[in-house]
Design an enzyme around this catalytic site. Structure first.
Site, PDB file in Angstrom:
ATOM      1  N   ARG A 120       0.857  -1.201   0.000  1.00 26.36           N
ATOM      2  CA  ARG A 120       0.000   0.000   0.000  1.00 26.36           C
ATOM      3  C   ARG A 120       0.881   1.236   0.000  1.00 26.36           C
ATOM      4  O   ARG A 120       0.921   1.996   0.962  1.00 26.36           O
ATOM      5  CB  ARG A 120      -0.951  -0.017   1.195  1.00 26.36           C
ATOM      6  CG  ARG A 120      -1.666  -1.327   1.459  1.00 26.36           C
ATOM      7  CD  ARG A 120      -2.413  -1.876   0.275  1.00 26.36           C
ATOM      8  NE  ARG A 120      -3.614  -1.171  -0.090  1.00 26.36           N
ATOM      9  CZ  ARG A 120      -4.828  -1.415   0.405  1.00 26.36           C
ATOM     10  NH1 ARG A 120      -4.985  -2.347   1.289  1.00 26.36           N
ATOM     11  NH2 ARG A 120      -5.876  -0.742   0.001  1.00 26.36           N
ATOM     12  N   GLN A 125       0.122   2.489  -6.201  1.00 21.04           N
ATOM     13  CA  GLN A 125      -1.330   2.709  -6.173  1.00 21.04           C
ATOM     14  C   GLN A 125      -2.014   2.482  -7.518  1.00 21.04           C
ATOM     15  O   GLN A 125      -3.193   2.134  -7.552  1.00 21.04           O
ATOM     16  CB  GLN A 125      -1.685   4.066  -5.580  1.00 21.04           C
ATOM     17  CG  GLN A 125      -1.209   5.261  -6.329  1.00 21.04           C
ATOM     18  CD  GLN A 125      -1.461   6.552  -5.547  1.00 21.04           C
ATOM     19  OE1 GLN A 125      -2.230   6.589  -4.611  1.00 21.04           O
ATOM     20  NE2 GLN A 125      -0.785   7.609  -5.948  1.00 21.04           N
ATOM     21  N   ASP A 128      -3.175  -1.104  -7.515  1.00 20.24           N
ATOM     22  CA  ASP A 128      -3.764  -1.532  -6.252  1.00 20.24           C
ATOM     23  C   ASP A 128      -5.241  -1.924  -6.423  1.00 20.24           C
ATOM     24  O   ASP A 128      -6.143  -1.089  -6.312  1.00 20.24           O
ATOM     25  CB  ASP A 128      -3.606  -0.388  -5.239  1.00 20.24           C
ATOM     26  CG  ASP A 128      -4.052  -0.780  -3.845  1.00 20.24           C
ATOM     27  OD1 ASP A 128      -4.658  -1.846  -3.690  1.00 20.24           O
ATOM     28  OD2 ASP A 128      -3.795   0.001  -2.915  1.00 20.24           O
ATOM     29  N   SER A 131      -7.579  -1.238  -3.373  1.00 20.31           N
ATOM     30  CA  SER A 131      -8.141   0.118  -3.249  1.00 20.31           C
ATOM     31  C   SER A 131      -9.238   0.357  -4.274  1.00 20.31           C
ATOM     32  O   SER A 131     -10.312   0.845  -3.932  1.00 20.31           O
ATOM     33  CB  SER A 131      -7.051   1.167  -3.461  1.00 20.31           C
ATOM     34  OG  SER A 131      -6.223   1.196  -2.356  1.00 20.31           O
ATOM     35  N   TYR A 228      -1.874  -0.834   8.587  1.00 17.92           N
ATOM     36  CA  TYR A 228      -2.968  -1.749   8.872  1.00 17.92           C
ATOM     37  C   TYR A 228      -3.272  -1.864  10.351  1.00 17.92           C
ATOM     38  O   TYR A 228      -2.397  -1.712  11.193  1.00 17.92           O
ATOM     39  CB  TYR A 228      -2.618  -3.141   8.346  1.00 17.92           C
ATOM     40  CG  TYR A 228      -2.739  -3.260   6.864  1.00 17.92           C
ATOM     41  CD1 TYR A 228      -3.956  -3.063   6.235  1.00 17.92           C
ATOM     42  CD2 TYR A 228      -1.639  -3.586   6.089  1.00 17.92           C
ATOM     43  CE1 TYR A 228      -4.086  -3.188   4.874  1.00 17.92           C
ATOM     44  CE2 TYR A 228      -1.756  -3.714   4.716  1.00 17.92           C
ATOM     45  CZ  TYR A 228      -2.980  -3.514   4.118  1.00 17.92           C
ATOM     46  OH  TYR A 228      -3.104  -3.642   2.773  1.00 17.92           O
TER      47      TYR A 228
HETATM   48  P1  NAD Z   1      -8.880  -2.898   5.507  1.00 22.92           P
HETATM   49  O1  NAD Z   1      -9.851  -3.286   4.441  1.00 22.92           O
HETATM   50  O2  NAD Z   1      -7.800  -3.831   5.913  1.00 22.92           O
HETATM   51  O3  NAD Z   1      -9.731  -2.542   6.853  1.00 22.92           O
HETATM   52  C1  NAD Z   1     -10.731  -1.538   6.852  1.00 22.92           C
HETATM   53  C2  NAD Z   1     -10.567  -0.628   8.030  1.00 22.92           C
HETATM   54  O4  NAD Z   1     -11.010  -1.291   9.213  1.00 22.92           O
HETATM   55  C3  NAD Z   1      -9.143  -0.164   8.311  1.00 22.92           C
HETATM   56  O5  NAD Z   1      -9.091   1.242   8.265  1.00 22.92           O
HETATM   57  C4  NAD Z   1      -8.862  -0.707   9.711  1.00 22.92           C
HETATM   58  O6  NAD Z   1      -8.048   0.159  10.480  1.00 22.92           O
HETATM   59  C5  NAD Z   1     -10.261  -0.807  10.291  1.00 22.92           C
HETATM   60  N1  NAD Z   1     -10.381  -1.697  11.463  1.00 22.92           N
HETATM   61  C6  NAD Z   1      -9.772  -2.886  11.707  1.00 22.92           C
HETATM   62  N2  NAD Z   1     -10.155  -3.390  12.898  1.00 22.92           N
HETATM   63  C7  NAD Z   1     -11.056  -2.495  13.423  1.00 22.92           C
HETATM   64  C8  NAD Z   1     -11.816  -2.456  14.635  1.00 22.92           C
HETATM   65  N3  NAD Z   1     -11.730  -3.419  15.546  1.00 22.92           N
HETATM   66  N4  NAD Z   1     -12.628  -1.388  14.825  1.00 22.92           N
HETATM   67  C9  NAD Z   1     -12.710  -0.403  13.905  1.00 22.92           C
HETATM   68  N5  NAD Z   1     -12.020  -0.372  12.740  1.00 22.92           N
HETATM   69  C10 NAD Z   1     -11.201  -1.415  12.507  1.00 22.92           C
HETATM   70  O7  NAD Z   1      -8.263  -1.470   5.199  1.00 22.92           O
HETATM   71  P2  NAD Z   1      -7.900  -0.799   3.796  1.00 22.92           P
HETATM   72  O8  NAD Z   1      -9.070  -0.142   3.213  1.00 22.92           O
HETATM   73  O9  NAD Z   1      -7.172  -1.785   2.990  1.00 22.92           O
HETATM   74  O10 NAD Z   1      -6.890   0.309   4.283  1.00 22.92           O
HETATM   75  C11 NAD Z   1      -5.884   0.009   5.222  1.00 22.92           C
HETATM   76  C12 NAD Z   1      -4.907   1.145   5.293  1.00 22.92           C
HETATM   77  O11 NAD Z   1      -4.142   1.203   4.109  1.00 22.92           O
HETATM   78  C13 NAD Z   1      -5.495   2.532   5.498  1.00 22.92           C
HETATM   79  O12 NAD Z   1      -4.630   3.202   6.358  1.00 22.92           O
HETATM   80  C14 NAD Z   1      -5.444   3.131   4.127  1.00 22.92           C
HETATM   81  O13 NAD Z   1      -5.408   4.546   4.163  1.00 22.92           O
HETATM   82  C15 NAD Z   1      -4.116   2.552   3.644  1.00 22.92           C
HETATM   83  N6  NAD Z   1      -3.996   2.535   2.188  1.00 22.92           N
HETATM   84  C16 NAD Z   1      -2.893   3.112   1.628  1.00 22.92           C
HETATM   85  C17 NAD Z   1      -2.769   3.123   0.246  1.00 22.92           C
HETATM   86  C18 NAD Z   1      -1.569   3.772  -0.407  1.00 22.92           C
HETATM   87  O14 NAD Z   1      -0.762   4.333   0.291  1.00 22.92           O
HETATM   88  N7  NAD Z   1      -1.430   3.663  -1.699  1.00 22.92           N
HETATM   89  C19 NAD Z   1      -3.730   2.528  -0.544  1.00 22.92           C
HETATM   90  C20 NAD Z   1      -4.826   1.942   0.062  1.00 22.92           C
HETATM   91  C21 NAD Z   1      -4.931   1.939   1.440  1.00 22.92           C
END
Ligand code: NAD
Length: 380
Positions: A120, A125, A128, A131, A228
């Protein structure tokens, strides 16, 4: 190279890994592209659209001749056995759930990559799929909730009286959650959300949502720069439960998206909490594939519990498969371009010095990559 796009198991999947516009891009970059008959049909891409984009339509047995095989979901072990050694196999692989298939890829001597293992990072991106697909899933979850909800979303003041704005709670504010918040706000709902990552506060607020602080959250809930979430402490879970118990009776719609990579999703909404919600409320559980965030969730089913509907789609992206395929195909092409660039003058994939490729590599030269073994300890 001869690139084959496999048709998905259409019972569970309506997307296709390559759309006609991207098929043409593969051809323009000097490759031959072969599409399995009716591969794009469920996403409204006909075989004739692919033919117009200079692709050839063929049967599944072309797998044995392909240099590259592209699909949305992992191939079945039976298909893998028919591949030539060193074929590039690129799809979502979910290695932690697909141990037998990973061993089949290893034994077939193919070079396989998991699109779901994309790092990530900013650099990655464009490729990805997590996303791009989560973004659409979050949007569609709200649209489906609005469809099932027997009331309006925005505050409406009419001569016949006032209709209150719907209250939407989003649990987990990653990519899907933020997209859900933005969509619910656009429809006029009052939106609140929470996430264990403190960085999510600013993101939720920037979209007009209210961030729910979990009281007594100390360093256990702060992941600093970590991307994460991990499993939360018992103390945190109790605090989260208490807070939710207080606010759930006032919510009309709950969209849950909380996930922990390579683990079961945390149960956040227990049965007694559900029972405190009003009749007509809707819960859409986007984490159902990994167990769900709601105790009553049944993957692929809609449950009615005292008038509260708990909805867990088999694959919500099937309801937006045209656009989901378009974004997926762009991600695949971006990854393939990177791969082509890096494999020039390299004899072994294992020597390629690129963090994206090494993260996504699953099998190569009859071995399972070290990165994958590290992430999924059950594989060796
Ligand atoms: P994910 O699908 O793994 O999880 C969804 C969300 O659920 C996450 O934000 C996580 O913190 C939250 N979560 C987990 N356990 C929880 C709980 N017990 N209570 C409440 N919330 C809870 O997440 P995702 O959409 O894949 O994103 C994960 C991270 O990756 C985020 O920080 C996102 O900004 C980042 N990200 C970065 C990039 C990039 O830099 N290119 C791209 C995509 C995502």
């Amino acid at each position: 190279m001869k690139i084959f796009v496999a048709k998905e198991n259409t019972k569970f999947e309506s997307r296709v890994a390559v759309t006609p516009d991207i098929a043409q891009k593969f051809v323009e970059s000097g490759h031959e592209i072969f599409i399995e008959t009716n591969a794009g049909q469920k996403a409204q891409f006909d075989d004739s659209d692919y033919v117009s984009a200079f692709a050839t339509i063929c049967k599944r047995d072309f797998l044995s001749q392909a240099d590259v095989v592209l699909s949305v979901n992992s191939l079945e072990s039976e298909d893998i056995k028919t591949l030539k050694p060193k074929t590039f196999v690129i799809s979502i692989q979910e290695p932690h759930q697909n141990e037998a298939k990973i061993h089949a890829l290893k034994n077939a001597g193919v070079t396989s990559f998991g699109l779901d293992l994309v790092p990530r990072t900013t650099k990655a991106q464009y490729m990805d799929v997590l996303s791009s697909q989560s973004n659409l899933a979050g949007y569609k979850a709200v649209i489906e909730a609005a469809h099932l909800f027997n009331r309006g979303f925005p505050l409406m003041m009419t001569t016949a009286g006032t209709i209150k704005a719907a209250r939407v709670l989003v649990v987990g504010a990653g990519v899907a959650g933020l997209s859900a918040i933005a969509t619910a706000k656009r429809l006029g709902a009052i939106v609140s959300a929470f996430d264990v990552r403190k960085a999510a506060k600013e993101q939720i607020e920037s979209l007009g949502g209210k961030f729910i602080e979990i009281e007594q959250i100390d360093d256990s809930g702060d992941f600093g720069n970590q991307t994460y979430a991990t499993q939360m402490t018992k103390e945190y879970q109790n605090a989260q439960e208490n807070q939710l118990r207080a606010i759930l009776p006032n919510q009309n719609i709950v969209i849950t998206t909380a996930q922990i990579p390579f683990q079961k999703a945390p149960i956040i909404i227990k049965t007694d909490m559900l029972d405190s919600m009003n009749r007509g409320s809707i819960v859409i559980d986007l984490a159902s594939k990994t167990g769900g965030n709601c105790e009553q969730t049944k993957h692929g089913q809609t449950i009615d519990r005292n008038g509260v509907q708990i909805v867990a789609f088999e694959n919500i992206l099937n309801l937006i498969s045209h656009d989901a395929s378009k974004l997926f195909a762009k991600n695949v092409f971006a990854f393939f371009e990177l791969l082509c660039l890096k494999i020039q003058n390299q004899t072994s994939m294992l020597d390629i010095d690129d963090d994206i490729i090494q993260n996504m590599l699953i099998t190569c030269e009859n071995k399972i990559s070290k990165e994958v073994v590290k992430k999924c300890m059950n594989l060796c």
